[in-house]
Design an enzyme around this catalytic site. Structure first.
Site, PDB file in Angstrom:
ATOM      1  N   GLY A  73       1.345  -1.180  -0.245  1.00 12.95           N
ATOM      2  CA  GLY A  73       0.091  -0.503   0.364  1.00 12.95           C
ATOM      3  C   GLY A  73       0.975   1.536  -0.235  1.00 12.95           C
ATOM      4  N   THR A  74       1.880   0.968   0.625  1.00 11.94           N
ATOM      5  CA  THR A  74       2.854   2.408   0.442  1.00 11.94           C
ATOM      6  C   THR A  74       3.174   2.774  -0.674  1.00 11.94           C
ATOM      7  OG1 THR A  74       2.793   2.300   3.091  1.00 11.94           O
ATOM      8  CG2 THR A  74       5.174   3.394   2.084  1.00 11.94           C
ATOM      9  N   ASN A 105      -8.596   4.319   8.415  1.00 17.26           N
ATOM     10  CA  ASN A 105      -8.092   2.588   8.601  1.00 17.26           C
ATOM     11  C   ASN A 105      -8.204   3.213  10.015  1.00 17.26           C
ATOM     12  OD1 ASN A 105      -5.709   4.549   7.606  1.00 17.26           O
ATOM     13  ND2 ASN A 105      -4.684   4.433   9.706  1.00 17.26           N
ATOM     14  N   GLN A 145      -8.114  -0.158   3.476  1.00 15.60           N
ATOM     15  CA  GLN A 145      -8.823  -0.725   3.609  1.00 15.60           C
ATOM     16  C   GLN A 145     -10.102  -1.110   3.386  1.00 15.60           C
ATOM     17  OE1 GLN A 145      -8.107  -1.416   7.190  1.00 15.60           O
ATOM     18  NE2 GLN A 145      -5.781  -0.780   7.339  1.00 15.60           N
ATOM     19  N   SER A 155      -3.710  -3.024  -0.475  1.00 15.96           N
ATOM     20  CA  SER A 155      -2.467  -4.056   0.440  1.00 15.96           C
ATOM     21  C   SER A 155      -2.500  -5.319   0.624  1.00 15.96           C
ATOM     22  CB  SER A 155      -1.861  -3.177   1.383  1.00 15.96           C
ATOM     23  OG  SER A 155      -0.885  -4.173   1.767  1.00 15.96           O
ATOM     24  N   HIS A 160      -1.306  -7.895   2.669  1.00 18.27           N
ATOM     25  CA  HIS A 160      -1.313  -8.095   3.817  1.00 18.27           C
ATOM     26  C   HIS A 160      -2.941  -8.438   4.486  1.00 18.27           C
ATOM     27  CE1 HIS A 160       0.166  -4.893   6.397  1.00 18.27           C
ATOM     28  NE2 HIS A 160       0.385  -3.778   5.411  1.00 18.27           N
ATOM     29  N   THR A 203      12.777  -6.578 -11.162  1.00 17.23           N
ATOM     30  CA  THR A 203      12.363  -7.885 -11.439  1.00 17.23           C
ATOM     31  C   THR A 203      10.668  -8.413  -9.974  1.00 17.23           C
ATOM     32  OG1 THR A 203      14.456  -8.869 -11.795  1.00 17.23           O
ATOM     33  CG2 THR A 203      13.084 -10.236 -10.845  1.00 17.23           C
ATOM     34  N   CYS A 240      -0.007   1.530  11.761  1.00 18.84           N
ATOM     35  CA  CYS A 240       0.876   2.198  10.340  1.00 18.84           C
ATOM     36  C   CYS A 240       2.371   2.395  10.816  1.00 18.84           C
ATOM     37  CB  CYS A 240      -0.007   2.342   9.640  1.00 18.84           C
ATOM     38  SG  CYS A 240      -1.222   1.403   9.429  1.00 18.84           S
TER      39      CYS A 240
END
Ligand code: PLP
Length: 404
Positions: free
Chosen positions: A69-70, A149, A177, A197, A199, A235, A347
């Site tokens: 996400g970042t 979030n 979120q 994101s 995760h 990659t 976060c």
């Protein structure tokens, strides 16, 4: 252990891991290699991209795999703003994630961008009239998060997209979120760029997606071998991309049913906590809005004040302040009882700062230090929530008695 911190991260789903396993072992090629192993990896990557595009309702060529996400937020904001010749003005909101706020700040500091920060009301919602007034002929980008979030506030993103389109301004939204709870139909929502994101969705950490409409030019942030059509060199994380695609497809499959079921459990939980701890303050949008449905945004036609959308909230978010305590002490007490949750947001690394989100909705700094966020998953049960509500009461009494 009862895990109520899904907004911080989620475990990798078994099906996701199984889909990734071949790409980490036998089928481990580099998609840029011109031999069978490389071509096989490229086919897996292409299939993952096609699957993500199907989940989002966009073209496969609009999907850029990133590290999370970042990175998606950084690439969207720097990439779109720097590529757009209209000018040097950005519109954002006061309650964005740090990945957005810091990217915008970078553009202001290094590239002389002007920034308009939209305030939010006591529920954490932007005002569409203020958004319209903020858009200028030299506005290069509007970036407003889909769902917050910390307090779960869901912004009127489809209506904002219409405003932006009418002014010729690209709209990016941080949907990290929102994924798994709200519609990610980017065509229906009318957005130009969207960050996700892995995760938060049952895929591993270190994989994410930026959806950016192909007609938009994007200045890359990472330069190198030209992977991801030159938008993101490096990659490719093939196994991560395959896992992400699986996790997103699984999350979308039963999303509507899950959202309704978990919102109901959350509502009962909130009522239980407020009955046990009457001094607690429930922060963020009122619950009636969430029950009205997560996808029920008004469109942006007609007068903006008449179409202010129903206040709404992520189905899995319950955030409180417990005046007279400290969020960290409550977290410790709850942790001892086997309840995993978060003091505000997880976060920012080791941050003791008062939450900019809670202060933006008008909560006093001292009260904001007493914030605790509970974020449910699709697997959370009523029994778990009943246990947690009882543990909150016990923890509250313990912390209060120490501080008196
Ligand atoms: N945006 C929002 C709204 C978030 O909640 C988070 C993480 O919690 C991020 C961005 C950053 O995502 P990542 O952890 O994948 O870098």
């Amino acid at each position: 252990m009862i895990f109520l911190d899904s907004a911080a991260t989620t475990p990798v789903r078994r099906e996701v891991l199984e889909a990734m396993w071949p790409l980490l072992t036998g089928d481990f090629g580099n998609p840029s290699s011109h031999h069978e192993l490389g071509e096989s990896a490229k086919r897996a990557l292409d299939a993952a991209r096609t699957s993500v595009a199907a989940s989002l309702g966009c073209r496969a060529s609009d999907v850029v795999f990133t590290s999370g996400g970042t990175e998606s937020d950084n690439l969207a904001i720097k990439g779109l703003a720097l590529a757009e010749p209209r000018g040097r003005h950005i519109v954002t909101s006061a309650i964005e994630h740090e990945a957005v706020l810091e990217s915008v700040d970078y553009l202001a500091r290094i590239h002389d961008f002007e920034v308009t920060v939209l305030p939010v009301d006591a529920q954490g919602l932007i005002n569409l009239d203020q958004a319209r007034d903020a858009l200028r002929p030299d506005t290069t980008l509007c970036t407003v998060m889909y769902a917050n979030n910390e307090i779960g506030a869901v912004q009127p993103i489809a209506a904002l997209a219409e405003l932006c389109r009418a002014h010729g301004v690209p709209l990016h939204t941080d949907a990290v979120q929102a994924a798994g709870w709200l519609s990610l139909d980017v065509a229906g929502l009318g957005i130009d760029a969207l960050s996700l994101s892995g995760h938060k969705l049952g895929a591993p950490k270190g994989i994410g997606v930026l959806m950016v409409k192909g007609r938009r030019s994007l200045e890359p942030v990472l330069h190198g071998g030209g992977q991801e059509r030159g938008k993101r060199s490096g990659t490719e994380n093939v196994a991560g991309a395959v896992g992400f695609a699986h996790a997103l497809a699984l999350a979308e499959t039963d999303r509507a049913e899950r959202a309704v079921r978990i919102a109901q459990l959350r509502d009962d939980f909130v009522a239980d906590v407020l009955a046990r701890v009457p001094a607690a303050i429930f922060t963020g949008p009122a619950l009636a809005g969430a029950q009205a449905g997560a996808d029920s945004h008004a469109r942006a036609d007609g007068d903006a004040s008449a179409r202010t959308p129903t206040p709404t909230r992520l189905p899995n978010n319950a955030s409180f302040c417990f005046p007279g305590t400290s969020g960290e002490s409550l977290l410790l007490e709850l942790g001892r009882a086997g309840v995993i949750c978060s003091a505000g947001s997880a976060c920012a690394v080791g941050s003791d700062d008062v939450s900019h989100v809670l202060t933006a909705i008008g909560i006093d700094e001292a009260i904001a230090q007493t914030a605790v966020r509970f974020s449910l998953s699709g697997d959370t049960t009523a029994e778990q929530l009943a246990t947690v509500a009882a543990e909150i009461e016990t923890a509250y009494r313990a912390v209060r008695s120490l501080s008196q």
